[in-house]
Scaffold this active site. Sequence first.
Site, PDB file in Angstrom:
ATOM      1  N   ASP A  48       0.746  -1.303  -0.124  1.00 20.69           N
ATOM      2  CA  ASP A  48       0.033  -0.081   0.043  1.00 20.69           C
ATOM      3  C   ASP A  48       0.789   1.251  -0.245  1.00 20.69           C
ATOM      4  OD1 ASP A  48      -2.435  -1.333  -0.094  1.00 20.69           O
ATOM      5  OD2 ASP A  48      -2.452  -1.731   1.893  1.00 20.69           O
ATOM      6  N   ASP A 152      -1.492  14.330  22.206  1.00 25.48           N
ATOM      7  CA  ASP A 152      -0.492  14.000  21.470  1.00 25.48           C
ATOM      8  C   ASP A 152      -0.430  14.304  19.836  1.00 25.48           C
ATOM      9  OD1 ASP A 152       1.011  12.790  23.280  1.00 25.48           O
ATOM     10  OD2 ASP A 152       0.765  10.648  22.546  1.00 25.48           O
ATOM     11  N   LYS A 167      -8.025   3.401  11.951  1.00 21.83           N
ATOM     12  CA  LYS A 167      -8.659   2.231  12.683  1.00 21.83           C
ATOM     13  C   LYS A 167      -7.885   2.193  13.832  1.00 21.83           C
ATOM     14  CE  LYS A 167      -9.535  -2.614  11.454  1.00 21.83           C
ATOM     15  NZ  LYS A 167      -9.011  -2.989  12.290  1.00 21.83           N
ATOM     16  N   ALA A 187      -4.584  10.469  22.167  1.00 17.31           N
ATOM     17  CA  ALA A 187      -4.284  10.563  23.437  1.00 17.31           C
ATOM     18  C   ALA A 187      -4.392  12.047  23.777  1.00 17.31           C
ATOM     19  CB  ALA A 187      -2.830  10.312  23.721  1.00 17.31           C
TER      20      ALA A 187
HETATM   21  P1  NAP Z   1       4.366   1.564   6.910  1.00 15.10           P
HETATM   22  O1  NAP Z   1       4.507   2.378   8.323  1.00 15.10           O
HETATM   23  O2  NAP Z   1       5.299   1.116   6.072  1.00 15.10           O
HETATM   24  O3  NAP Z   1       2.980   0.713   6.748  1.00 15.10           O
HETATM   25  C1  NAP Z   1       1.843   0.835   7.556  1.00 15.10           C
HETATM   26  C2  NAP Z   1       0.832  -0.355   7.153  1.00 15.10           C
HETATM   27  O4  NAP Z   1      -0.397   0.226   7.051  1.00 15.10           O
HETATM   28  C3  NAP Z   1       1.326  -1.302   6.081  1.00 15.10           C
HETATM   29  O5  NAP Z   1       0.851  -2.670   6.390  1.00 15.10           O
HETATM   30  C4  NAP Z   1       0.248  -0.787   5.006  1.00 15.10           C
HETATM   31  O6  NAP Z   1      -0.037  -1.843   4.061  1.00 15.10           O
HETATM   32  C5  NAP Z   1      -0.996  -0.475   5.773  1.00 15.10           C
HETATM   33  N1  NAP Z   1      -1.810   0.531   5.295  1.00 15.10           N
HETATM   34  C6  NAP Z   1      -1.512   1.771   4.416  1.00 15.10           C
HETATM   35  N2  NAP Z   1      -2.527   2.399   4.030  1.00 15.10           N
HETATM   36  C7  NAP Z   1      -3.779   1.469   4.337  1.00 15.10           C
HETATM   37  C8  NAP Z   1      -5.158   1.533   4.369  1.00 15.10           C
HETATM   38  N3  NAP Z   1      -5.627   2.590   3.593  1.00 15.10           N
HETATM   39  N4  NAP Z   1      -5.688   0.653   4.897  1.00 15.10           N
HETATM   40  C9  NAP Z   1      -5.064  -0.300   5.420  1.00 15.10           C
HETATM   41  N5  NAP Z   1      -4.099  -0.620   5.722  1.00 15.10           N
HETATM   42  C10 NAP Z   1      -3.152   0.358   5.053  1.00 15.10           C
HETATM   43  O7  NAP Z   1       3.676   2.954   5.876  1.00 15.10           O
HETATM   44  P2  NAP Z   1       3.241   2.997   4.602  1.00 15.10           P
HETATM   45  O8  NAP Z   1       3.426   1.687   3.913  1.00 15.10           O
HETATM   46  O9  NAP Z   1       4.108   3.935   3.751  1.00 15.10           O
HETATM   47  O10 NAP Z   1       1.818   3.402   4.500  1.00 15.10           O
HETATM   48  C11 NAP Z   1       1.798   4.483   4.977  1.00 15.10           C
HETATM   49  C12 NAP Z   1       0.219   4.391   5.918  1.00 15.10           C
HETATM   50  O11 NAP Z   1       0.403   3.649   6.828  1.00 15.10           O
HETATM   51  C13 NAP Z   1      -0.219   5.821   6.544  1.00 15.10           C
HETATM   52  O12 NAP Z   1      -1.032   6.512   5.905  1.00 15.10           O
HETATM   53  C14 NAP Z   1      -1.241   5.190   7.651  1.00 15.10           C
HETATM   54  O13 NAP Z   1      -2.422   4.982   7.335  1.00 15.10           O
HETATM   55  C15 NAP Z   1      -0.455   3.947   7.851  1.00 15.10           C
HETATM   56  N6  NAP Z   1      -0.063   3.880   9.291  1.00 15.10           N
HETATM   57  C16 NAP Z   1      -0.426   3.471  10.080  1.00 15.10           C
HETATM   58  C17 NAP Z   1      -0.176   3.376  11.325  1.00 15.10           C
HETATM   59  C18 NAP Z   1      -0.589   2.640  12.643  1.00 15.10           C
HETATM   60  O14 NAP Z   1      -1.787   1.806  12.195  1.00 15.10           O
HETATM   61  N7  NAP Z   1      -0.423   2.544  13.949  1.00 15.10           N
HETATM   62  C19 NAP Z   1       1.146   3.872  11.748  1.00 15.10           C
HETATM   63  C20 NAP Z   1       1.838   4.375  10.547  1.00 15.10           C
HETATM   64  C21 NAP Z   1       1.476   4.421   9.549  1.00 15.10           C
HETATM   65  P3  NAP Z   1       1.124  -2.632   3.109  1.00 15.10           P
HETATM   66  O15 NAP Z   1       1.790  -3.530   4.138  1.00 15.10           O
HETATM   67  O16 NAP Z   1       0.412  -3.281   2.283  1.00 15.10           O
HETATM   68  O17 NAP Z   1       2.093  -1.536   2.604  1.00 15.10           O
END
Ligand code: NAP
Length: 267
Positions: A48, A152, A167, A187
């Site tokens: 993603d 935060d 989520k 937070a």
């Molecule tokens: P990353 O930190 O390498 O990956 C974050 C995870 O989020 C990966 O497993 C990615 O899937 C998944 N993801 C991204 N967009 C999603 C969506 N719309 N629905 C469900 N899962 C999703 O960061 P990255 O790959 O560059 O992606 C950036 C995105 O990661 C941000 O926009 C944010 O939404 C998400 N993120 C989430 C958290 C958290 O939930 N605590 C923390 C940091 C970032 P893939 O494995 O397929 O790449």
Amino acid sequence: MEVMNVCLFPNDKPQSLEVAQALKEKLAKIAVNVTDQHPDIVISIGGDGTFLSAVQQFSNQLSTIRFVGVHTGHLGFYSDWLVSEIDTLVERIADDQGQTVNYPLMEGRVHYADGQVAQVLALNEMILNRITNSLSLDVYIDDLLFEKFRGDGLCISTPAGSSGYNKSLSGALIDPDFSALQMTEIASINNRVYRTLGSPIIISAGTKIRIVPELGNSTINYDSYQLPHSEYEEIIFEICKQPLKMANLKQISFWQRVKNSFIGEDC
Ligand code: NAP
């Protein structure tokens, strides 16, 4: 008949580069032009994160491009084509009738203290946060000072991004048929001075969220990116007029994507 232009957008993993090479050869056989210039379809190959980068890369051509995601590794949320399915993907491109699903995008306008303005697009979300010390922000909904946030940070997400960071913050998942933005707290501190609603809020298209920092400054993240750290006066978030166009070559619904990503096949 016009020849279709397809751009292949792999990440740098060896498997993604191999898939890109295989797709290039298969697309040549159906007389598709593989090019980075004015693509009709962009195929991201990776996770993603790669899909989010592809959208940012082509953010100035979103009205003419449809996006597809091939996942190398496990199934992704946007990247719903598996490597084992690329022959079917090529067949669907050959038979393409322009099937499209629109996902709302968010626009964030950052007004810096020195008068500069940065405008960014996000497919998933924008996050304002601060790791050391708390962050104080005034939150306006249109012209209404809605609440004074201390904590935060805040996450403002699109419907498609509602299954990402949002989520993890216990925000709701929103069908991208709704043109809406969701704001979730990270937070929050609640006391007599700073008081927030505590639950996620969802605003409709046409309504703006405006954030004015009161104390300290936050980092500004959008999808996988971060704006250079600089003092800002306000940020305005709203739904962008231009949606993201997904090529619906698999006829897969948003809720099927959610099920594939989070629930699995076992029920
Ligand atoms: P990353 O930190 O390498 O990956 C974050 C995870 O989020 C990966 O497993 C990615 O899937 C998944 N993801 C991204 N967009 C999603 C969506 N719309 N629905 C469900 N899962 C999703 O960061 P990255 O790959 O560059 O992606 C950036 C995105 O990661 C941000 O926009 C944010 O939404 C998400 N993120 C989430 C958290 C958290 O939930 N605590 C923390 C940091 C970032 P893939 O494995 O397929 O790449």
